[in-house]
Design a protein around this motif. Structure first.
Motif: not given
Length: 371
Positions: A76, A80, A106, A110
């Motif tokens: 993550n 991210k 994740p 996004l």
């Protein structure tokens, strides 16, 4: 039959040497590593050594290692963190269709924030083609993330080739190496990666600890904000206890990673399975480019979970999912084009440091009786 553990890809036991290394942190070393006094300084030294031990396993510098709570957090932070920091340059990310949920989820998150994600296909061995990666590159591509090895089949991806490709196009490259660190030699420079994920409980360290390698010069945004811990990339007082455990596990991994004994035992297991079941069994994943401990096999026209249920003393796994009482084909095997009558019979046997030939013989005997 005694209880036999053949699910090392799911989690490993904690090595006794790791336990011994951690024990003093429960009693004697209780200071805050950020405190510059007699109680904090020794703890800081322990943390510094652990970071160096992790870095040595990857052939990186200690300053490029960020401790996390595990592989999922590291993934993550990589995905991210890189997107948040670099989205002004582009929003396109490339991945594969056989990634772990700790990558897939994740990326879905996004996408809600404007990311555009391309998922490339794999071949019948579960391998990604660098050519397909290159075809997917666009002007706004900022990140490529491909797992180093698949957790179900053990197939090793051509990470070094993809890394060279990413470097040529000026794109950051992340690999989730949770399943392969400690099993095969890893040099971040040979792999040409900018970000690499480690999960402690996959290499004989405790659960709840992991790390993210971040190549110097790679800018990411922290997910946890606060004081400037972990070089300003992960706020919060460091979990020195578990970090020391991970460091020791990485030091031990350097001693074991070139040992061929697990590979030899895995090869023996497959040879005996093939000899016993003949055309009734097939290997899933690449025959050679594969983790040395992983054996994903399908018993044709059988259901893998039924076989496991019939031998409760044996701990192994399938990649199948159960929904509303119905067992469904593993998504990974489905993407590899494995037909259902084969894929439903899949079992992943993953061997480890403590697996013995006697245990393999016991498993073979039980399988003969049950199939």
């Amino acid at each position: 039959m005694n209880k036999i553990y053949l699910d090392y890809n799911a989690s490993t036991p904690i090595d006794p040497e790791v336990v011994n290394e951690m024990k003093p942190l429960l009693t004697d070393f209780y200071g805050n590593p950020s405190a510059v006094h007699w109680a904090g300084s020794p703890v800081k030294e322990k943390l510094t050594l652990a970071r160096k031990q992790v870095a040595n396993l990857l052939t990186s510098s200690p300053e490029e290692i960020i401790f996390t709570s595990g592989g999922s957090e590291a993934n993550n932070l990589a995905l991210k963190g890189y997107f948040f920091k670099n989205k002004d340059r582009g929003t396109h990310i490339i991945t594969s269709k056989v990634e772990h949920p700790a990558i897939q989820q994740p990326l879905k998150f996004l996408e809600h924030l404007g990311a555009r994600v391309t998922m490339v296909d794999v071949d019948r061995y579960g391998m990604v083609s660098p050519k397909e990666i290159e075809k997917s590159i666009r002007e706004d591509t900022i990140l490529i993330t491909i797992m180093h090895s698949n957790n179900e089949t053990g197939t090793l991806q051509p990470i070094d080739q993809i890394g060279r490709l990413a470097k040529r196009y000026g794109i950051a490259f992340h690999t989730d190496a949770s399943q392969s660190v400690g099993k095969v030699p890893i040099d971040v420079n040979d792999l040409n990666v900018d970000l690499l994920t480690i999960a402690g409980h996959k290499l004989y360290a405790p659960k709840g600890i992991g790390a993210l390698y971040i190549r110097e010069g790679t800018d990411i945004e922290p997910l946890i904000h606060g004081a400037g811990h972990e070089f300003g990339l992960r706020a919060g007082t460091e979990n020195t206890l578990l970090s020391v455990g991970l460091g020791k596990a990485c030091e031990l991994a350097l001693e074991h990673v070139y040992d061929d004994s697990i590979q030899e035992l895995t090869n023996y297991f497959w040879k005996q399975l093939k000899s016993t079941f003949g055309d009734g069994i097939v290997l899933n994943g690449h025959a050679k480019s594969r983790l040395p401990n992983t054996l994903n096999v399908s018993f044709i026209n059988k259901v893998g979970q039924d076989i496991l249920n019939s031998i409760p003393e044996m701990a192994a796994s399938t990649g199948s999912a159960c929904h509303s009482g119905r067992i469904e084909l593993s998504p990974v095997l489905k993407e590899m084009g494995i037909p259902e009558h084969i894929g439903m019979g899949a079992i992943r046997f993953s061997l480890g440091r403590y697996t013995t030939k006697e245990e393999i013989e016991q498993v073979l005997n039980r399988l003969k009786l049950k199939i």
